[in-house]
Enzyme design. Structure first.
Site, PDB file in Angstrom:
ATOM      1  N   TYR A 185       0.828  -1.210   0.000  1.00  0.00           N
ATOM      2  CA  TYR A 185       0.000   0.000   0.000  1.00  0.00           C
ATOM      3  C   TYR A 185       0.861   1.258   0.000  1.00  0.00           C
ATOM      4  O   TYR A 185       1.900   1.304   0.662  1.00  0.00           O
ATOM      5  CB  TYR A 185      -0.907   0.023   1.242  1.00  0.00           C
ATOM      6  CG  TYR A 185      -1.795   1.238   1.270  1.00  0.00           C
ATOM      7  CD1 TYR A 185      -2.960   1.260   0.519  1.00  0.00           C
ATOM      8  CD2 TYR A 185      -1.455   2.373   2.008  1.00  0.00           C
ATOM      9  CE1 TYR A 185      -3.758   2.389   0.509  1.00  0.00           C
ATOM     10  CE2 TYR A 185      -2.259   3.495   2.005  1.00  0.00           C
ATOM     11  CZ  TYR A 185      -3.417   3.497   1.256  1.00  0.00           C
ATOM     12  OH  TYR A 185      -4.215   4.612   1.241  1.00  0.00           O
ATOM     13  N   TRP A 209       1.096   5.667  -1.668  1.00  0.00           N
ATOM     14  CA  TRP A 209       0.751   6.656  -2.692  1.00  0.00           C
ATOM     15  C   TRP A 209       1.787   6.762  -3.796  1.00  0.00           C
ATOM     16  O   TRP A 209       1.562   7.427  -4.799  1.00  0.00           O
ATOM     17  CB  TRP A 209       0.540   8.013  -2.039  1.00  0.00           C
ATOM     18  CG  TRP A 209      -0.892   8.280  -1.757  1.00  0.00           C
ATOM     19  CD1 TRP A 209      -1.734   7.501  -1.012  1.00  0.00           C
ATOM     20  CD2 TRP A 209      -1.670   9.385  -2.227  1.00  0.00           C
ATOM     21  NE1 TRP A 209      -2.980   8.069  -0.983  1.00  0.00           N
ATOM     22  CE2 TRP A 209      -2.968   9.233  -1.712  1.00  0.00           C
ATOM     23  CE3 TRP A 209      -1.387  10.500  -2.999  1.00  0.00           C
ATOM     24  CZ2 TRP A 209      -3.992  10.143  -1.966  1.00  0.00           C
ATOM     25  CZ3 TRP A 209      -2.408  11.404  -3.252  1.00  0.00           C
ATOM     26  CH2 TRP A 209      -3.697  11.221  -2.737  1.00  0.00           C
TER      27      TRP A 209
HETATM   28  N1  LIG Z   1      -2.312   8.043  12.489  1.00  0.00           N
HETATM   29  C1  LIG Z   1      -2.638   8.212  11.212  1.00  0.00           C
HETATM   30  N2  LIG Z   1      -2.026   7.489  10.255  1.00  0.00           N
HETATM   31  C2  LIG Z   1      -2.349   7.653   8.966  1.00  0.00           C
HETATM   32  C3  LIG Z   1      -3.327   8.602   8.573  1.00  0.00           C
HETATM   33  C4  LIG Z   1      -3.967   9.361   9.596  1.00  0.00           C
HETATM   34  O1  LIG Z   1      -4.852  10.192   9.320  1.00  0.00           O
HETATM   35  N3  LIG Z   1      -3.579   9.154  10.889  1.00  0.00           N
HETATM   36  N4  LIG Z   1      -3.641   8.759   7.242  1.00  0.00           N
HETATM   37  C5  LIG Z   1      -3.475   7.579   6.402  1.00  0.00           C
HETATM   38  C6  LIG Z   1      -3.673   7.843   4.985  1.00  0.00           C
HETATM   39  S1  LIG Z   1      -5.146   8.605   4.550  1.00  0.00           S
HETATM   40  C7  LIG Z   1      -2.810   7.415   4.031  1.00  0.00           C
HETATM   41  S2  LIG Z   1      -3.279   7.496   2.374  1.00  0.00           S
HETATM   42  C8  LIG Z   1      -1.516   6.809   4.376  1.00  0.00           C
HETATM   43  C9  LIG Z   1      -0.383   7.250   3.428  1.00  0.00           C
HETATM   44  O2  LIG Z   1       0.679   6.380   3.531  1.00  0.00           O
HETATM   45  P1  LIG Z   1       1.719   6.171   2.334  1.00  0.00           P
HETATM   46  O3  LIG Z   1       1.031   6.274   1.040  1.00  0.00           O
HETATM   47  O4  LIG Z   1       2.486   4.936   2.610  1.00  0.00           O
HETATM   48  O5  LIG Z   1       2.645   7.453   2.543  1.00  0.00           O
HETATM   49  P2  LIG Z   1       3.702   8.141   1.579  1.00  0.00           P
HETATM   50  O6  LIG Z   1       4.570   8.963   2.465  1.00  0.00           O
HETATM   51  O7  LIG Z   1       2.987   8.836   0.480  1.00  0.00           O
HETATM   52  O8  LIG Z   1       4.552   6.923   1.034  1.00  0.00           O
HETATM   53  C10 LIG Z   1       4.892   6.755  -0.288  1.00  0.00           C
HETATM   54  C11 LIG Z   1       6.331   6.234  -0.342  1.00  0.00           C
HETATM   55  O9  LIG Z   1       6.602   5.863  -1.673  1.00  0.00           O
HETATM   56  C12 LIG Z   1       7.888   6.365  -2.062  1.00  0.00           C
HETATM   57  N5  LIG Z   1       7.821   6.540  -3.511  1.00  0.00           N
HETATM   58  C13 LIG Z   1       7.335   7.585  -4.205  1.00  0.00           C
HETATM   59  N6  LIG Z   1       7.412   7.365  -5.527  1.00  0.00           N
HETATM   60  C14 LIG Z   1       7.973   6.155  -5.688  1.00  0.00           C
HETATM   61  C15 LIG Z   1       8.318   5.382  -6.826  1.00  0.00           C
HETATM   62  O10 LIG Z   1       8.120   5.772  -7.973  1.00  0.00           O
HETATM   63  N7  LIG Z   1       8.873   4.158  -6.600  1.00  0.00           N
HETATM   64  C16 LIG Z   1       9.111   3.689  -5.349  1.00  0.00           C
HETATM   65  N8  LIG Z   1       9.634   2.482  -5.226  1.00  0.00           N
HETATM   66  N9  LIG Z   1       8.807   4.415  -4.248  1.00  0.00           N
HETATM   67  C17 LIG Z   1       8.248   5.618  -4.421  1.00  0.00           C
HETATM   68  C18 LIG Z   1       8.045   7.649  -1.281  1.00  0.00           C
HETATM   69  O11 LIG Z   1       9.412   7.977  -1.143  1.00  0.00           O
HETATM   70  C19 LIG Z   1       7.346   7.297   0.036  1.00  0.00           C
HETATM   71  O12 LIG Z   1       8.253   6.773   0.974  1.00  0.00           O
HETATM   72  O13 LIG Z   1      -1.169   7.145   5.733  1.00  0.00           O
HETATM   73  C20 LIG Z   1      -2.198   6.779   6.636  1.00  0.00           C
HETATM   74  N10 LIG Z   1      -1.739   6.899   8.009  1.00  0.00           N
HETATM   75  N1  LIG Z   2      -1.425  18.603   2.393  1.00  0.00           N
HETATM   76  C1  LIG Z   2      -1.867  17.344   2.358  1.00  0.00           C
HETATM   77  N2  LIG Z   2      -3.060  17.058   1.784  1.00  0.00           N
HETATM   78  C2  LIG Z   2      -3.521  15.793   1.784  1.00  0.00           C
HETATM   79  C3  LIG Z   2      -2.764  14.715   2.305  1.00  0.00           C
HETATM   80  C4  LIG Z   2      -1.501  15.027   2.894  1.00  0.00           C
HETATM   81  O1  LIG Z   2      -0.779  14.140   3.394  1.00  0.00           O
HETATM   82  N3  LIG Z   2      -1.090  16.340   2.903  1.00  0.00           N
HETATM   83  N4  LIG Z   2      -3.241  13.425   2.229  1.00  0.00           N
HETATM   84  C5  LIG Z   2      -4.291  13.147   1.257  1.00  0.00           C
HETATM   85  C6  LIG Z   2      -4.966  11.877   1.582  1.00  0.00           C
HETATM   86  S1  LIG Z   2      -4.209  10.419   1.137  1.00  0.00           S
HETATM   87  C7  LIG Z   2      -6.176  11.812   2.154  1.00  0.00           C
HETATM   88  S2  LIG Z   2      -6.932  10.306   2.401  1.00  0.00           S
HETATM   89  C8  LIG Z   2      -6.879  13.023   2.564  1.00  0.00           C
HETATM   90  C9  LIG Z   2      -7.327  12.876   4.003  1.00  0.00           C
HETATM   91  O2  LIG Z   2      -8.480  13.586   4.225  1.00  0.00           O
HETATM   92  P1  LIG Z   2      -9.021  13.684   5.702  1.00  0.00           P
HETATM   93  O3  LIG Z   2      -8.968  12.365   6.354  1.00  0.00           O
HETATM   94  O4  LIG Z   2     -10.319  14.359   5.661  1.00  0.00           O
HETATM   95  O5  LIG Z   2      -7.898  14.638   6.311  1.00  0.00           O
HETATM   96  P2  LIG Z   2      -7.295  14.833   7.773  1.00  0.00           P
HETATM   97  O6  LIG Z   2      -6.391  15.996   7.648  1.00  0.00           O
HETATM   98  O7  LIG Z   2      -6.701  13.595   8.290  1.00  0.00           O
HETATM   99  O8  LIG Z   2      -8.548  15.216   8.650  1.00  0.00           O
HETATM  100  C10 LIG Z   2      -9.314  16.369   8.361  1.00  0.00           C
HETATM  101  C11 LIG Z   2      -9.711  17.035   9.649  1.00  0.00           C
HETATM  102  O9  LIG Z   2     -10.683  16.254  10.349  1.00  0.00           O
HETATM  103  C12 LIG Z   2     -10.680  16.691  11.692  1.00  0.00           C
HETATM  104  N5  LIG Z   2     -11.118  15.615  12.580  1.00  0.00           N
HETATM  105  C13 LIG Z   2     -10.394  14.580  13.050  1.00  0.00           C
HETATM  106  N6  LIG Z   2     -11.145  13.793  13.853  1.00  0.00           N
HETATM  107  C14 LIG Z   2     -12.366  14.350  13.897  1.00  0.00           C
HETATM  108  C15 LIG Z   2     -13.588  14.012  14.565  1.00  0.00           C
HETATM  109  O10 LIG Z   2     -13.707  13.039  15.297  1.00  0.00           O
HETATM  110  N7  LIG Z   2     -14.637  14.834  14.317  1.00  0.00           N
HETATM  111  C16 LIG Z   2     -14.556  15.926  13.524  1.00  0.00           C
HETATM  112  N8  LIG Z   2     -15.664  16.641  13.334  1.00  0.00           N
HETATM  113  N9  LIG Z   2     -13.419  16.278  12.912  1.00  0.00           N
HETATM  114  C17 LIG Z   2     -12.345  15.491  13.084  1.00  0.00           C
HETATM  115  C18 LIG Z   2      -9.247  17.071  11.989  1.00  0.00           C
HETATM  116  O11 LIG Z   2      -9.217  18.298  12.697  1.00  0.00           O
HETATM  117  C19 LIG Z   2      -8.585  17.141  10.636  1.00  0.00           C
HETATM  118  O12 LIG Z   2      -7.807  18.294  10.411  1.00  0.00           O
HETATM  119  O13 LIG Z   2      -6.051  14.173   2.480  1.00  0.00           O
HETATM  120  C20 LIG Z   2      -5.334  14.257   1.252  1.00  0.00           C
HETATM  121  N10 LIG Z   2      -4.734  15.556   1.199  1.00  0.00           N
HETATM  122 MO   LIG Z   3      -5.270   8.677   2.237  1.00  0.00          MO
END
Ligand SMILES: Nc1nc2c(c(=O)[nH]1)N[C@H]1C(S)=C(S)[C@@H](COP(=O)(O)OP(=O)(O)OC[C@H]3O[C@@H](n4cnc5c(=O)[nH]c(N)nc54)[C@H](O)[C@@H]3O)O[C@H]1N2
Ligand SMILES: Nc1nc2c(c(=O)[nH]1)N[C@H]1C(S)=C(S)[C@@H](COP(=O)(O)OP(=O)(O)OC[C@H]3O[C@@H](n4cnc5c(=O)[nH]c(N)nc54)[C@H](O)[C@@H]3O)O[C@H]1N2
Ligand SMILES: [Mo]
Length: 775
Positions: A110, A112
């Site tokens: 998994y 991005w």
């Molecule tokens: N506690 C907590 N944890 C969370 C979340 C949260 O809200 N709270 N949010 C979650 C969410 S929504 C998401 S989507 C995940 C994201 O988690 P990830 O998608 O695992 O996070 P990234 O840092 O985007 O990791 C992508 C990795 O791929 C590498 N990479 C980029 N391009 C390439 C390529 O072309 N080839 C190879 N081999 N590697 C590459 C980058 O260097 C990076 O290390 O985290 C989740 N974790």
């Molecule tokens: N700059 C930036 N943008 C991103 C990403 C990133 O890593 N960086 N990640 C991308 C990805 S993979 C995803 S999935 C999306 C994630 O999209 P989301 O999951 O919506 O994003 P978050 O920033 O984790 O959370 C949004 C807000 O929800 C609020 N929140 C948390 N818990 C609660 C709750 O219990 N109740 C309420 N009402 N609010 C709460 C927090 O204050 C938080 O700032 O963002 C995307 N966009």
């Molecule tokens: Mo995500």
């Protein structure tokens, strides 16, 4: 498109840009025409030859000496040649398959990775492993793990609800009141998977305000709505959304403001909901007095909000974040129920929306043509995990668990293969994950940088970054395909993931299947041909491949349509039945109820969660950790970059807390603080802010994990909240990621002197190869 002499068009998940090499590095600028370029672009210039790049294939010395096997993944690395690295990986894949079968390889991988649809790392790792006979994969995402499994039971696929129900333009035109649960954070709208050509959301929100609509930001953080635009902040308590929504439903029902006709015609299960709201089964009416202490919103405000919602053209939106906690399906179900009681579901810009504001291109129509993608082949292995059950999988081979009406068994994993993701960023309870990673025989990672995951692998293969290869950039709900030029040579010996898998495939006798005899360039061209063919079919003249490059990309029209799926359903619920058992919106789901789970019933309900910080917990010194997605980078990507580094406080990830909570703990602005609970501890730099609800501390994800022993306890000295976050599934139904909210203690750090963060500065320890190693 490229206006400058030698600037070349390129792209990222946070938008297109133009880049050129200069004497001492890389210069970039946003692409002309981007309405609101992302500040995240600043992380890019220093990234090409950063000291944390992996420059050669590396193998852990202990793995080379002792061979594959379980054990802590620690100790120095040794550089090897590409030939040796490919031999080692191919040999290990062959051994594991021969001795344990393909279901002993976990290849979910998994993550991005990067923008660019051909060099999409997951597609390649999956394609490669499929050709080799299959692998254990993962289902759903960290983003929306609860939504993806839950929504199909009650309304439609999560992608449909998220992406096809609403367009911003309808909202701008029609909506009077937006109840934005989780806000509509500006930071998140910069990002969209695959890229985003124009950042439009800020403009839409501005227009919405100018038209006189009211946006209520229901979130623990005030800046979850763009601070430069007007909104009303209701600082709802984390985990408090469901009580608030249920109490609003209670108000509507007891005041007779609910839309009976709508409920009769378009939904099933109102009677069960009514009984629950009125407390007919459990003796607890879900009224505002019940909800107020749980959600932190006074009862009279709840009543006023419910009445106002009934009197306005109202849209209720829940961001992804609400479902990324224990019982994550409940806020979605409660919000949908509330919207159905209001009777506005299926009207343009009204009703219920999911995940607007979580991604920059939600609320935009899909492209008229499918984006070309690398074919992955079929996976003969049936075993899989819900994506966030990775530690349970590695620690629990043979054990069973509940999931979406089934009982599944974790297979026994011997090899983990990761390319394009960072589990030591994205997963919860990182010390437990590290223990889990010690169980398989071998961990192989393709990485660009020495991330925490690369540091915990046995074999690390250096991958190119996008600027080092040509690609086609595109997001499904965007308006442009972007020509991603190759701007620079690969760093060190880095290779494209495609080339790496081609080398390994060759050693397994699978080169012909894997490459189909094509070079990367030939693949790119063939993907483009697929797209041109679908354009020609509908009478749109596609530019030639050469024109695509000279134009810097290609505008793609939106898919024409006669109304969103939910509008069509409202117009004619028989002709446009929903894909649920009843064909209608299920406020009560017989199917979910039939699973008889104790943590998810047949209708929206309030459940207590182990990580909720109660009033007693607050009095006892606990705070609610909110680990949201970061404003200064995409996840963990380019954490060493200057925009991300510029936000660090005392050299660590900033943690925001309310001045009252800080004062009670003797914490001052800029202090190093320790966050801890039974799972782990980390340091962070304190930022005092009234934009955070008291009782809540916000530490965003993505600081590279760096464990160091301090005062006898291992601590992440950088500030990765996932050492604290809870690693349990959202529920037996959905088993999604629950990482957003956890219980923590916070104190001023007064113990041992703290080392500087080193993980973002350079590589781990690397030994020089000894000549007779293979003798
Ligand atoms: N506690 C907590 N944890 C969370 C979340 C949260 O809200 N709270 N949010 C979650 C969410 S929504 C998401 S989507 C995940 C994201 O988690 P990830 O998608 O695992 O996070 P990234 O840092 O985007 O990791 C992508 C990795 O791929 C590498 N990479 C980029 N391009 C390439 C390529 O072309 N080839 C190879 N081999 N590697 C590459 C980058 O260097 C990076 O290390 O985290 C989740 N974790
Ligand atoms: N700059 C930036 N943008 C991103 C990403 C990133 O890593 N960086 N990640 C991308 C990805 S993979 C995803 S999935 C999306 C994630 O999209 P989301 O999951 O919506 O994003 P978050 O920033 O984790 O959370 C949004 C807000 O929800 C609020 N929140 C948390 N818990 C609660 C709750 O219990 N109740 C309420 N009402 N609010 C709460 C927090 O204050 C938080 O700032 O963002 C995307 N966009
Ligand atoms: Mo995500």
């Amino acid at each position: 498109m490229s206006n400058g002499e030698d600037f070349q068009v390129h792209s990222s998940h946070w938008g297109p840009y133009e880049a050129r090499l200069t004497g001492d590095g890389l210069e970039i600028r946003p692409q002309a025409g981007d309405l609101d370029p992302a500040p995240l672009l600043e992380n890019i210039p220093g990234s090409i030859h950063h000291a944390t790049r992996v420059d050669r294939p590396m193998v852990r010395a202990s793995w080379l000496e002792d061979g594959p096997g379980p054990g802590p993944r620690s100790g120095p690395f040794v550089p090897v040649s590409w030939d040796e690295a490919a031999d080692l990986v191919a040999g290990e894949v062959r051994r594991v398959i021969a001795e344990h079968g393909n279901s002993a390889i976990f290849g979910g991988s998994y993550g991005w990775s990067s923008a660019g649809r051909f060099h999409h790392a997951q597609s390649h790792v999956h394609r490669f492993l499929n050709m080799a006979g299959g692998y254990v994969g993962s289902r759903a995402t960290y983003s929306a793990g609860a939504a993806e499994i839950f929504f199909p039971h009650v309304v439609a696929g999560a992608e449909v609800v998220a992406r096809l129900w609403h367009e911003w333009e309808d909202i701008v035109e029609n909506t009077e009141l937006v109840l934005a649960f989780g806000g509509l954070p500006r930071k998140n709208n910069f990002v969209a998977s695959g890229g985003i050509a124009e950042h439009r959301v800020d403009g839409y929100l501005r227009q919405l305000g100018e038209r006189g609509a009211t946006v209520v930001n229901l979130s623990p953080l005030r800046d979850d709505y763009p601070p430069h635009l007007e909104s009303t902040w209701v600082p709802v308590r984390p985990f408090g959304d469901v009580p608030l929504m249920l109490a609003m439903c209670w108000v509507l029902v007891t005041e007779g403001r609910h839309d009976r006709e709508f409920l009769d015609r378009y939904t099933v299960g109102f009677e069960q909901v009514r009984r629950y709201l009125l407390g007919e089964g459990d003796g607890v009416p879900k009224d505002p007095a019940w909800a107020a202490p749980l959600c932190g919103v006074p009862a009279d405000e709840i009543i006023a909000l419910a009445r106002r919602a009934a009197e306005s053209r109202t849209l209720i939106n829940t961001t992804h974040s609400l479902q990324r906690s224990q019982h994550g399906e409940q806020p979605l179900w409660a919000a949908l129920t509330l919207a159905c009681l209001l009777g506005q579901v299926g009207l343009p810009g009204r009703g219920y929306a999911y995940s607007l504001g979580s991604m920059g291109n939600n609320g935009a129509p899909p492209m008229a043509f499918p984006i070309p993608a690398m074919p992955q082949g079929a996976n003969p292995v049936r075993d899989f995990i819900p994506v966030a059950r990775i530690s349970d999988l590695l620690l629990g081979g043979g054990q069973t668990y509940d999931y979406n009406g089934d009982v599944l068994t974790y297979p026994d994993i011997r090899m983990v293969y990761w390319a394009g993701g960072n589990p030591f960023h994205h997963h919860q309870d990182l010390f437990r994950l590290r223990e889990a990673f010690s169980r398989p025989d071998t961990v192989v990672v393709h990485e660009q940088y020495w991330t925490s995951t690369a540091r915990l692998a046995d074999i690390v293969l250096p991958a190119t970054i996008t600027l080092e290869r040509r690609d086609i950039g595109a997001g499904r709900h965007d308006r442009r395909l972007i020509a991603m030029n190759r701007v620079t040579e690969p760093h060190g010996e880095a290779k494209d993931d495609y080339e790496i898998f081609a080398m390994i495939s060759e050693r397994l006798g699978l080169a012909e299947e894997y490459t189909e005899g094509r070079t990367s360039e030939q693949w790119l061209e063939s993907l483009y041909e697929t797209l041109s063919a679908s354009m020609s079919e509908v009478g749109v003249e596609p530019p030639t491949w050469a024109e695509f490059w000279s134009d810097g990309g290609l505008a793609i029209p939106p898919e024409p349509r006669e109304g969103s799926p939910i509008e069509l359903f409202r117009r004619d619920p028989e002709a446009h039945r929903l894909p649920t058992p009843s064909g209608r919106i299920e406020l009560y789901s017989e199917r979910i109820a039939s699973f008889e789970y104790d943590d998810c019933w047949g209708h929206a309900a309030w459940f207590e969660s182990s990580e909720r910080v109660t009033d007693e917990d607050l009095a006892d010194g606990w705070l609610q950790l909110l680990a949201n997605n970061p404003a200064t980078r995409l996840h963990s990507q380019l954490d060493p970059g200057s925009f991300s580094q510029g936000s660090k406080v005392a050299g660590r990830e900033p943690v925001r807390l309310h001045p009252q909570d800080a004062a009670a703990r003797g914490i001052g602005d800029g202090d190093v603080v320790m966050l801890s609970n039974a799972r782990g501890a980390c340091l962070a730099g304190a930022v005092l802010s009234e934009a955070v609800r008291p009782g809540v501390v916000q530490l965003s994800t993505g600081a590279w994990f760096e464990p160091v022993v301090l005062d006898g306890r291992e601590v992440c000295v950088h500030g990765n909240p996932n050492v604290l976050a809870v690693d349990v599934g959202t529920s037996k139904l959905t088993q999604g990621c629950s990482g957003q909210l956890s219980k923590v203690r916070v104190s001023r750090h007064e113990g041992a002197e703290v080392p500087e963060v080193s993980v973002t500065r350079g590589p781990p320890e690397v030994l020089q190869p000894s000549r007779d190693r293979r003798a």
